[in-house]
Write an enzyme that holds these catalytic residues in place. Structure first.
Site, short mmCIF file in Angstrom:
data_model
loop_
_atom_site.label_atom_id
_atom_site.label_comp_id
_atom_site.label_asym_id
_atom_site.label_seq_id
_atom_site.Cartn_x
_atom_site.Cartn_y
_atom_site.Cartn_z
N THR A 47 -27.74 36.45 25.87
CA THR A 47 -26.49 37.08 25.44
C THR A 47 -26.75 38.49 24.91
O THR A 47 -25.98 39.42 25.17
CB THR A 47 -25.78 36.23 24.37
N CYS A 48 -27.86 38.67 24.22
CA CYS A 48 -28.20 39.98 23.66
C CYS A 48 -28.42 41.00 24.77
O CYS A 48 -27.94 42.14 24.69
CB CYS A 48 -29.44 39.86 22.78
#
Length: 157
Positions: A47-48
């Site tokens: 997600t980062c």
């Protein structure tokens, strides 16, 4: 946990630049500036890397157009990893700051133990900081990605 209206704790973060390793105090980073700071659980994580950092890169111009002096990304990683991650995403308008020992993250009360994943890491959050004072704080619930998104922060500026 730090709250809106409170002053950032005194701490140091690291940044690897063309001049070498820099150790920076929170006072030097945030005094007399309006800063958007966002934190991720780990560089190069799904997600980062696929959403959080790229959205801030894409919207950096719109964020700074709202009177923001700087955008900082912080993670409980070392400065070498943060530099490599920023370079991999062409994040030239975002300062990639390392909280290698999690001291800043822990002082904020925004740490979490990810056990087998990596130990102490940061919760996912974003904040608006004006002259070292938190004027907006957006902390995600576990496994969510809503309030700390670049679009959500831009709406609060």
């Amino acid at each position: 946990m730090i709250e809106q209206g409170q002053t950032l704790p005194a701490a140091t973060l690291s940044e690897l630049t063309s001049e070498g390793m820099q150790t920076l105090s929170t006072e030097a980073l945030f005094a007399d500036k309006k800063v958007v700071l966002f934190a991720v659980p780990g560089a190069f994580t799904p997600t980062c890397s696929n959403a959080h950092l790229p959205e801030f890169i894409t919207l950096a111009d719109k964020i700074t157009a709202k009177g923001v002096d700087a955008i900082y990304c912080v993670s409980v990683n070392d400065a070498f990893v943060m530099k490599a991650w920023g370079e991999a995403h062409n994040a030239e308008h975002i300062r990639m700051l390392a909280d290698g020992d999690a001291s800043f993250t822990t002082a904020l009360g925004l740490d979490k133990d990810t056990a087998g994943f990596g130990g102490v890491r940061s919760k996912r959050y974003a904040m608006i900081v004006e002259n070292q004072t938190v004027t907006g704080l957006f902390v995600e619930q576990d496994k969510e990605f809503v309030v700390s998104r670049a679009e959500a922060v831009l709406e609060k500026l």
